[in-house]
Design a protein around this motif. Structure first.
Motif, PDB file in Angstrom:
ATOM      1  N   ASN A   4       1.513   6.665   5.571  1.00  0.00           N
ATOM      2  CA  ASN A   4       2.662   5.755   5.595  1.00  0.00           C
ATOM      3  C   ASN A   4       3.165   5.532   7.018  1.00  0.00           C
ATOM      4  OD1 ASN A   4       2.442   5.653   2.856  1.00  0.00           O
ATOM      5  ND2 ASN A   4       4.285   6.832   2.416  1.00  0.00           N
ATOM      6  N   TYR A   5       3.267   6.626   7.797  1.00  0.00           N
ATOM      7  CA  TYR A   5       3.763   6.507   9.166  1.00  0.00           C
ATOM      8  C   TYR A   5       2.799   5.693  10.038  1.00  0.00           C
ATOM      9  CZ  TYR A   5       7.139  10.134   7.918  1.00  0.00           C
ATOM     10  OH  TYR A   5       8.148  10.854   7.328  1.00  0.00           O
TER      11      TYR A   5
ATOM     12  N   TYR B 219       1.257  19.766  -1.691  1.00  0.00           N
ATOM     13  CA  TYR B 219       1.644  19.669  -0.283  1.00  0.00           C
ATOM     14  C   TYR B 219       0.611  18.909   0.545  1.00  0.00           C
ATOM     15  CZ  TYR B 219       3.266  20.936   4.356  1.00  0.00           C
ATOM     16  OH  TYR B 219       3.719  20.880   5.648  1.00  0.00           O
ATOM     17  N   SER B 220      -0.676  19.219   0.335  1.00  0.00           N
ATOM     18  CA  SER B 220      -1.716  18.547   1.131  1.00  0.00           C
ATOM     19  C   SER B 220      -1.728  17.043   0.857  1.00  0.00           C
ATOM     20  CB  SER B 220      -3.091  19.148   0.829  1.00  0.00           C
ATOM     21  OG  SER B 220      -3.393  19.051  -0.545  1.00  0.00           O
ATOM     22  N   MET B 221      -1.583  16.658  -0.419  1.00  0.00           N
ATOM     23  CA  MET B 221      -1.541  15.240  -0.776  1.00  0.00           C
ATOM     24  C   MET B 221      -0.265  14.591  -0.222  1.00  0.00           C
ATOM     25  SD  MET B 221      -1.726  13.453  -4.556  1.00  0.00           S
ATOM     26  CE  MET B 221      -3.230  14.350  -4.965  1.00  0.00           C
ATOM     27  N   TYR B 222       0.839  15.354  -0.252  1.00  0.00           N
ATOM     28  CA  TYR B 222       2.110  14.842   0.281  1.00  0.00           C
ATOM     29  C   TYR B 222       1.990  14.558   1.780  1.00  0.00           C
ATOM     30  CZ  TYR B 222       7.020  14.896   1.775  1.00  0.00           C
ATOM     31  OH  TYR B 222       8.229  14.589   2.343  1.00  0.00           O
ATOM     32  N   VAL B 223       1.404  15.504   2.517  1.00  0.00           N
ATOM     33  CA  VAL B 223       1.249  15.325   3.973  1.00  0.00           C
ATOM     34  C   VAL B 223       0.345  14.138   4.269  1.00  0.00           C
ATOM     35  CG1 VAL B 223       0.311  16.364   6.069  1.00  0.00           C
ATOM     36  CG2 VAL B 223       1.684  17.747   4.500  1.00  0.00           C
ATOM     37  N   MET B 224      -0.754  14.010   3.516  1.00  0.00           N
ATOM     38  CA  MET B 224      -1.677  12.890   3.720  1.00  0.00           C
ATOM     39  C   MET B 224      -0.989  11.555   3.445  1.00  0.00           C
ATOM     40  SD  MET B 224      -5.373  12.227   1.887  1.00  0.00           S
ATOM     41  CE  MET B 224      -5.919  13.844   2.421  1.00  0.00           C
TER      42      MET B 224
ATOM     43  N   PHE C 108       0.832  -1.204   0.000  1.00  0.00           N
ATOM     44  CA  PHE C 108       0.000   0.000   0.000  1.00  0.00           C
ATOM     45  C   PHE C 108       0.868   1.256   0.000  1.00  0.00           C
ATOM     46  CE2 PHE C 108      -2.373   3.410   1.960  1.00  0.00           C
ATOM     47  CZ  PHE C 108      -3.597   3.368   1.297  1.00  0.00           C
ATOM     48  N   ILE C 109       1.922   1.253   0.820  1.00  0.00           N
ATOM     49  CA  ILE C 109       2.835   2.399   0.883  1.00  0.00           C
ATOM     50  C   ILE C 109       3.495   2.643  -0.470  1.00  0.00           C
ATOM     51  CG2 ILE C 109       5.032   3.178   1.854  1.00  0.00           C
ATOM     52  CD1 ILE C 109       4.199   1.824   4.483  1.00  0.00           C
ATOM     53  N   ASN C 110       3.940   1.550  -1.101  1.00  0.00           N
ATOM     54  CA  ASN C 110       4.588   1.671  -2.403  1.00  0.00           C
ATOM     55  C   ASN C 110       3.607   2.206  -3.456  1.00  0.00           C
ATOM     56  OD1 ASN C 110       6.930   1.075  -4.189  1.00  0.00           O
ATOM     57  ND2 ASN C 110       5.482  -0.337  -5.133  1.00  0.00           N
ATOM     58  N   HIS C 111       2.372   1.702  -3.412  1.00  0.00           N
ATOM     59  CA  HIS C 111       1.355   2.155  -4.352  1.00  0.00           C
ATOM     60  C   HIS C 111       1.023   3.638  -4.128  1.00  0.00           C
ATOM     61  CE1 HIS C 111      -2.130   2.064  -6.979  1.00  0.00           C
ATOM     62  NE2 HIS C 111      -2.867   2.572  -5.988  1.00  0.00           N
TER      63      HIS C 111
ATOM     64  N   PHE D 274       1.601   0.637  12.712  1.00  0.00           N
ATOM     65  CA  PHE D 274       0.721  -0.531  12.840  1.00  0.00           C
ATOM     66  C   PHE D 274       1.513  -1.831  12.652  1.00  0.00           C
ATOM     67  CE2 PHE D 274      -2.000  -3.676  10.694  1.00  0.00           C
ATOM     68  CZ  PHE D 274      -2.944  -3.883  11.691  1.00  0.00           C
ATOM     69  N   VAL D 275       2.383  -1.859  11.644  1.00  0.00           N
ATOM     70  CA  VAL D 275       3.201  -3.043  11.379  1.00  0.00           C
ATOM     71  C   VAL D 275       4.094  -3.357  12.561  1.00  0.00           C
ATOM     72  CG1 VAL D 275       5.068  -3.961   9.957  1.00  0.00           C
ATOM     73  CG2 VAL D 275       3.145  -2.824   8.880  1.00  0.00           C
ATOM     74  N   ILE D 276       4.725  -2.308  13.140  1.00  0.00           N
ATOM     75  CA  ILE D 276       5.624  -2.507  14.274  1.00  0.00           C
ATOM     76  C   ILE D 276       4.844  -3.056  15.486  1.00  0.00           C
ATOM     77  CG2 ILE D 276       7.054  -1.282  15.976  1.00  0.00           C
ATOM     78  CD1 ILE D 276       7.875   0.608  13.690  1.00  0.00           C
ATOM     79  N   VAL D 277       3.639  -2.507  15.730  1.00  0.00           N
ATOM     80  CA  VAL D 277       2.829  -2.978  16.847  1.00  0.00           C
ATOM     81  C   VAL D 277       2.434  -4.449  16.662  1.00  0.00           C
ATOM     82  CG1 VAL D 277       0.566  -2.710  17.984  1.00  0.00           C
ATOM     83  CG2 VAL D 277       1.951  -0.703  17.438  1.00  0.00           C
TER      84      VAL D 277
END
Length: 255
Positions: free
Chosen positions: A241-242, A231-236, A5-8, A247-250
């Motif tokens: 991603n974070y 910028y707004s799309m970049y922040v989203m 999902f992050i890559n996409h 979530f993955v780490i948890v």
């Protein structure tokens, strides 16, 4: 699934950035072409109104007052020069070989627009001048600064770095805080009209688009980042991603 999902999401953001850049640089090219054609139409109008029997220097001076041209020169078939500037040192013998070739083509009925470079870049327009019997009696040459063009192009893009280039020299139209780093990267690239995609600047991906400007030998090179352009799309995207990474780490810790 999270990594996919992050890559996409990153790919979608980069694609949106590149699409926007491509649209903006197309608008730049359209506005440059429109401005160039308008200047040529005006110079051709001046050429039709230039009467050989009148005081040429005075006529050229009045033409300059009615336009944005920095100077206007009439060169007859014997290479005699008349200028809108009374103190002009414009001389046919001192012109570059390229300029003389354009004048020769003008004597054959061809109009042209080309760049010159001294301390600053400037454009020169050349159109043929016809006499009473529709015979070419000389050429009308006009110089213009790049400022009217750069003003149009700045209004067409959303920040970033925009350069006019012949792939050897770079004339900066729009610069941001990363301009030195961007210029260092593109100077080390094998730039061509086919270089369109992504480049790395200070560890961050930037889109790059290169297109012909419609003036002989010149191209536009546009470099911008998703952070600056969307910028707004970049922040989203980065926030999503974070959250997914967290979530993955948890999940890993719980396992």
């Amino acid at each position: 699934m999270a990594f996919l999902f992050i890559n996409h999401a990153d790919d979608s953001l980069n694609k949106a950035t590149y699409t926007t850049m491509d649209q903006e640089i197309d608008l730049c090219v359209q506005r440059v072409s429109s401005k160039k054609n308008t200047d040529l139409v005006l110079l051709n109008t001046f050429a039709r109104n230039l009467n050989k029997e009148t005081d040429l220097d005075s006529s050229l001076f009045e033409m300059k007052k009615e336009s944005d041209f920095s100077s206007i020169q009439f060169i007859d078939m014997n290479h005699n020069v008349y200028s809108s500037k009374k103190d002009s040192k414009f001389s046919y013998n001192n012109l570059s070989d390229e300029y003389k070739d354009k004048i020769k083509n003008g004597f054959l009925g061809e109009q042209s627009t080309f760049k010159q470079k001294n301390k600053n870049y400037k454009l020169t327009y050349i159109v043929p001048v016809y006499g009473n019997e529709n015979q070419i009696v000389g050429v009308l040459c006009a110089d213009s600064s790049l400022k009217p063009y750069t003003d149009l192009m700045r209004k067409s893009i959303s920040g970033g770095n925009l350069y006019i280039t012949d792939f050897k020299d770079f004339y900066g139209i729009q610069k941001n805080l990363e301009s030195n780093e961007v210029l260092a990267v593109i100077k080390n690239m094998n730039l061509s009209e086919n270089v369109n995609g992504l480049i790395g600047v200070k560890g961050q991906e930037h889109g790059i688009v290169v297109k012909k400007i419609g003036i002989q030998g010149w191209y536009l090179c546009y470099v911008n980042s998703a952070k600056s352009l969307n910028y707004s799309m970049y922040v989203m995207s980065r926030t999503t991603n974070y959250v997914l990474m967290l979530f993955v780490i948890v999940v890993i810790l719980l396992l």
